[in-house]
Design a protein around this motif. Structure first.
Motif, PDB file in Angstrom:
ATOM      1  N   LEU A 360      23.980 -41.168  27.860  1.00 39.39           N
ATOM      2  CA  LEU A 360      23.719 -40.148  28.437  1.00 39.39           C
ATOM      3  C   LEU A 360      24.523 -39.920  29.953  1.00 39.39           C
ATOM      4  O   LEU A 360      24.537 -38.878  30.423  1.00 39.39           O
ATOM      5  CB  LEU A 360      22.109 -40.226  28.842  1.00 39.39           C
ATOM      6  N   GLY A 361      24.897 -41.120  30.527  1.00 36.50           N
ATOM      7  CA  GLY A 361      25.832 -41.033  31.702  1.00 36.50           C
ATOM      8  C   GLY A 361      26.990 -40.133  31.605  1.00 36.50           C
ATOM      9  O   GLY A 361      27.599 -39.557  32.444  1.00 36.50           O
ATOM     10  N   LEU A 362      27.498 -39.909  30.226  1.00 38.36           N
ATOM     11  CA  LEU A 362      28.737 -39.142  30.137  1.00 38.36           C
ATOM     12  C   LEU A 362      28.342 -37.825  30.049  1.00 38.36           C
ATOM     13  O   LEU A 362      29.370 -36.795  30.470  1.00 38.36           O
ATOM     14  CB  LEU A 362      29.342 -39.644  28.597  1.00 38.36           C
ATOM     15  N   LEU A 363      27.066 -37.317  29.870  1.00 36.86           N
ATOM     16  CA  LEU A 363      26.869 -35.930  30.403  1.00 36.86           C
ATOM     17  C   LEU A 363      26.090 -35.594  31.584  1.00 36.86           C
ATOM     18  O   LEU A 363      25.207 -34.680  31.798  1.00 36.86           O
ATOM     19  CB  LEU A 363      25.658 -35.571  29.039  1.00 36.86           C
ATOM     20  N   THR A 364      26.429 -36.513  32.412  1.00 34.03           N
ATOM     21  CA  THR A 364      25.777 -36.410  34.014  1.00 34.03           C
ATOM     22  C   THR A 364      26.822 -35.727  34.878  1.00 34.03           C
ATOM     23  O   THR A 364      28.068 -36.186  34.856  1.00 34.03           O
ATOM     24  CB  THR A 364      25.254 -37.857  34.553  1.00 34.03           C
ATOM     25  N   ALA A 365      26.126 -34.738  35.584  1.00 37.35           N
ATOM     26  CA  ALA A 365      27.277 -34.077  36.467  1.00 37.35           C
ATOM     27  C   ALA A 365      26.647 -33.560  37.839  1.00 37.35           C
ATOM     28  O   ALA A 365      25.497 -33.127  37.626  1.00 37.35           O
ATOM     29  CB  ALA A 365      28.288 -33.226  35.796  1.00 37.35           C
ATOM     30  N   GLU A 366      27.244 -33.797  38.992  1.00 39.63           N
ATOM     31  CA  GLU A 366      26.475 -33.618  40.107  1.00 39.63           C
ATOM     32  C   GLU A 366      26.650 -32.097  40.261  1.00 39.63           C
ATOM     33  O   GLU A 366      25.960 -31.485  41.378  1.00 39.63           O
ATOM     34  CB  GLU A 366      27.059 -34.205  41.304  1.00 39.63           C
ATOM     35  N   ARG A 367      27.810 -31.293  40.067  1.00 45.18           N
ATOM     36  CA  ARG A 367      27.877 -29.859  40.098  1.00 45.18           C
ATOM     37  C   ARG A 367      28.424 -29.068  38.744  1.00 45.18           C
ATOM     38  O   ARG A 367      28.462 -29.954  37.920  1.00 45.18           O
ATOM     39  CB  ARG A 367      29.124 -29.863  41.012  1.00 45.18           C
ATOM     40  N   ARG A 368      28.286 -28.044  38.888  1.00 47.10           N
ATOM     41  CA  ARG A 368      28.555 -27.402  37.542  1.00 47.10           C
ATOM     42  C   ARG A 368      30.147 -27.433  37.303  1.00 47.10           C
ATOM     43  O   ARG A 368      30.933 -27.628  37.919  1.00 47.10           O
ATOM     44  CB  ARG A 368      28.705 -25.698  37.742  1.00 47.10           C
ATOM     45  N   GLN A 369      30.107 -27.659  35.809  1.00 44.94           N
ATOM     46  CA  GLN A 369      31.545 -28.058  35.240  1.00 44.94           C
ATOM     47  C   GLN A 369      31.876 -26.581  34.269  1.00 44.94           C
ATOM     48  O   GLN A 369      31.249 -26.192  33.936  1.00 44.94           O
ATOM     49  CB  GLN A 369      31.533 -29.320  34.355  1.00 44.94           C
TER      50      GLN A 369
END
Length: 839
Positions: A360-369
């Motif tokens: 799930l960490g691979l789908l974690t983002a702090e901002r919009r991508q």
């Protein structure tokens, strides 16, 4: 009589001979791809030279590839075009930017542009400039009602005008020796334009007129009571046809939800099925695996979403480890995945949790991508979890990868690199893309006995019988939904099918369906609370039958009646002398007194409902938190202070406990607001207790006792709070419910089990008199004392001792509960109280 394919082939052959047409280079156009096989078979059986039998789409595909779309052009792929439309609309200052209105505008523009481009196929390339100009004139009005819709329609029109050439454009330059057209279900605009532009002999064989004049020899109608009854009747009729050797059977998918249920019933009987309608790609297991991964990746994912994902994936260690993880989550009431404490997990569950976090960490983002970045991350997450390889070898999985552009065989447009999304927006985009795609297996059964097909594809096919559920006024003959941005006049001017034209096409398709093979029509009288009537299309058929001196045949239910031998149920009273535990809790004693059968089920057999993992915070969670807050507050309180200081301290403790228990701020807000009002009242009550000489002694204390009257069986329980009050020990039980109900309970002391039980726990060790009180923590803080509670405790112990002796002696444990005891009893489904025989 309706035309058969043999009749069609014979007539076409005679015409070709009269016109000196070389059949080797003639083209026969049929309405649907399903007509290709029977039409070609009929020509082969007639012998001689064979014409080319095609649909307009198969012929165009054989003449050359479809032109590719440039960046930003209309592709007729809904997910791609939605991105392009959203980009266009964001650049328009007059478009409303609130999410719901904007999404509706995007959907309307895409739907309208698609309709305009599809209608464009019926116009020759040299006519299209004038066609688009005519559309601009139709949409030229500005201002007034509908101005926004017309502006969106103009945007859709200009976008459609820039679309690449249609693959069917090659048909206008194709020169066969003759065009032979089979007209069924109404005139096709593209085919009609081909004929009007043709310079070769043309023949139109009209299959609609004979079908409209003919009626099947057997037409039956059944009115069903509801959804399930209609599904069972339709499935039974299909099975009856198959038993009589009538195959294949057409099952008309007029009501897709109902037919899905019919299909499930037929699959239980191992019937060979071919579903030509397919089903939404989002309902396949492959799509569910992708969506469960995205839902679990949300920072606020509920624990049950995590568990759904882990159970649905190919994790090699997920079996027992997942069961262990779920058990701990339920026991600890971790409703949010973020609340899981790894230290409380076993080795296997902790390892599974660590692997899940890594994926799930691979789908974690702090901002919009960008969308392309999200797709790469999704591919990496699928690869790491072991799902990607299984998707590639699965038929539905391969389509999921192609729709999302994460297959090696596809590339994503540059638009994906310019579209920024949050994880929630990306998940919604994936869900929408899967929802808009249909999955139809590539390799259908070779000899399907039942074909699930839309109404329009029943015509001119050799079905032995037709079963037609959904013949009600909501699903057949209902008012067709209009175009989102075009009225009927505008649609007609642009060649887009109008509501009237779609109703007419449906009526023609129905006429074909009831013209030849035996037909069984079914409809239900209601949809939930909403009444349904017979379709107006079916009512017109009834009028035709009456004019012909006929009527619908009475439908005979082919289901076999089964004789059920009555087996009345009585109140159960099981014997459980050997199941008595070594110790009883307050709730066990309460159950024994209220309903012996409940005691047997919940405390002797130890049956339990699975604890809920609902993310919604309930009153039970509030009670757990409140106990922890008051316990921590009193442990830290050394001496009375000012009301303001103590209230501030209590609120700080409340915040600490909320963090420790992992309670969600948003979900807990109503309870937190209520506690903010409760805190000052509690401090005032506490100061009054201080003035009376009471002082907190202990809280959340586990106690055990072994009364001799119980002969080896003990008591155990946890006491919320114990205070020293004027030479006595007062046992306090916190309650957040109704103070009135508590007062009613202590009015009959011998009926109050809980406080008497707590005193019984303490009597053996107490050196001071014991008192017991309920503390109601509601809008008003009240103390409800149980008078003479020590006498009640002794009576409780003695009475339960006699009950236990009776159980040891073999007495039954009948289901004697009444009122609220039964209303909220987990064992009600076991005692079957609602099904007991009255006599």
């Amino acid at each position: 009589m309706p035309l058969s394919w043999a009749d069609i082939a014979d007539r076409a052959r005679m015409w070709a001979q009269s016109q000196n047409v070389d059949l080797r280079s003639a083209v026969v156009l049929v309405p649907f791809a399903q007509h290709l096989a029977p039409a070609r078979r009929a020509w082969v059986q007639g012998g001689g030279w064979q014409p080319r039998v095609e649909t307009t789409h198969t012929l165009a595909a054989s003449l050359g590839p479809a032109p590719g779309a440039d960046e930003g052009q209309l592709t007729l792929d809904a997910s791609t075009d939605r991105l392009n439309a959203a980009r266009m609309l964001r650049s328009q200052t007059w478009v409303r930017k609130d999410p719901l209105a904007f999404d509706d505008a995007v959907a309307a523009v895409v739907a309208t542009a698609h309709a305009l481009v599809k209608a464009l196929a019926a116009f020759e390339p040299h006519e299209r400039t004038a066609h688009w100009q005519r559309g601009r004139e139709l949409l030229a009005a500005s201002g007034g009602p509908g101005a926004s819709e017309r502006a969106l329609a103009r945007l859709a029109l200009e976008w459609a005008a820039l679309a690449p050439a249609r693959s069917t454009d090659l048909l206008f330059s194709h020169l066969p020796s003759a065009w032979i057209v089979i007209r069924a279900g109404g005139a096709d605009a593209l085919t009609e334009r081909l004929l009007s532009a043709a310079s070769v002999p043309c023949l139109v064989l009209d299959a609609d007129t004979p079908a409209q004049a003919a009626l099947a020899p057997t037409l039956s109608l059944a009115a069903c009571q509801g959804f399930e009854h209609e599904a069972e009747c339709a499935a039974a009729q299909v099975l009856a046809h198959l038993r009589q050797g009538q195959a294949p059977v057409a099952l008309v998918a007029q009501d897709r939800v109902l037919v899905r249920r019919v299909r499930a019933l037929l699959e239980r009987q191992r019937v060979s099925l071919l579903d030509e309608t397919g089903w939404k790609l989002s309902t396949t297991r492959a799509a569910a695996q992708v969506m469960s991964l995205l839902r679990a990746a949300s920072p606020v994912a509920a624990t049950d979403l995590w568990l759904d994902w882990l159970k649905g994936g190919p994790w090699p260690q997920a079996g027992r480890a997942c069961i262990e993880l779920e058990s701990v989550c339920r026991r600890e009431a971790w409703s949010q995945a973020a609340s899981i404490h790894v230290a409380k997990l076993g080795a296997a569950a902790a390892a599974l949790h660590a692997d899940a976090i890594a994926v799930l960490g691979l789908l974690t983002a702090e901002r919009r991508q960008s969308l392309s970045t999200w797709l790469s991350s999704l591919q990496a997450a699928l690869q790491r979890s072991g799902v990607l390889d299984s998707l590639r070898v699965d038929e539905a999985g391969g389509q999921v990868l192609r729709v999302l552009r994460i297959s090696e065989a596809t590339t994503w447009s540059g638009q994906a690199a310019q579209t920024l999304m949050s994880l929630d927006e990306f998940s919604a985009w994936v869900d929408e893309a899967l929802e808009e795609s249909s999955f139809i297996p590539v390799a259908p059964p070779e000899q399907a006995h039942v074909v699930i097909t839309p109404l329009a594809r029943v015509m001119l096919r050799p079905f032995a019988a037709v079963v037609f559920p959904g013949a009600d006024d909501r699903h057949l003959g209902a008012v067709a939904a209009p175009q989102p941005l075009l009225n009927d006049a505008q649609a007609l001017g642009m060649g887009v099918p109008t509501s009237a034209q779609r109703r007419e096409a449906e009526s023609l398709a129905f006429a074909h369906a009831v013209s030849d093979a035996p037909v069984s029509l079914f409809y239900r009288r209601s949809e939930g609370a909403e009444p349904l009537a017979l379709s107006p299309v079916a009512e017109r058929l009834a009028l035709r039958l009456r004019r012909a001196g006929r009527d619908f045949k009475r439908w005979v239910d082919p289901r076999e009646a089964q004789a059920i031998v009555p087996a009345p149920m009585r109140m159960p009273a099981p014997n459980a002398a050997t199941l008595l535990p070594g110790s009883l809790s307050a709730s066990a004693c309460e159950a024994l007194r209220a309903c012996p059968y409940r005691f047997h089920a919940l405390h002797l057999l130890r049956l339990r409902e699975a604890d809920e993992l609902d993310a919604e915070i309930e009153k039970r969670d509030y009670g757990t938190w409140l106990h922890a807050v008051l316990m921590s507050f009193h442990e830290q309180r050394t001496a009375p202070a000012s009301a303001a200081a103590e209230c501030t301290h209590l609120m700080a403790v409340a915040q600490q406990q909320k963090l420790q228990l992992g309670l969600n701020d948003v979900d807990f807000l109503p309870f937190e607001a209520g506690f903010a009002e409760l805190a000052p009242r509690y401090i005032d009550w506490l100061h009054q207790r201080d003035e009376q000489g009471a002082r907190w002694w202990q809280g959340e204390q586990d106690r055990r006792a072994a009364p001799p009257e119980w002969r080896g069986i003990g008591l155990h329980g946890r006491i919320d709070r114990m205070d020293h009050v004027r030479g006595a020990v007062e046992l306090i039980d916190y309650k957040t419910g109704s103070a009135g109900a508590l007062r009613d309970k202590v009015k009959q002391p011998l009926e109050d089990t809980q406080l008497a039980f707590y005193v019984a726990l303490m009597q053996a060790e107490a050196t001071e008199p014991l008192q017991a009180t309920y503390l109601a923590l509601g809008r008003k803080i009240e103390t409800i004392a149980h008078a003479d509670v020590e006498d009640s405790a002794r009576a409780l112990v003695q009475g339960l001792g006699r009950d236990l002796d009776h159980i040891r002696a073999g007495a039954g444990l009948p289901a004697l509960g009444e009122g609220q005891v039964c209303d909220y009893c987990e064992a009600r489904g076991l005692c079957r109280r609602d099904n007991w025989a009255t006599r």
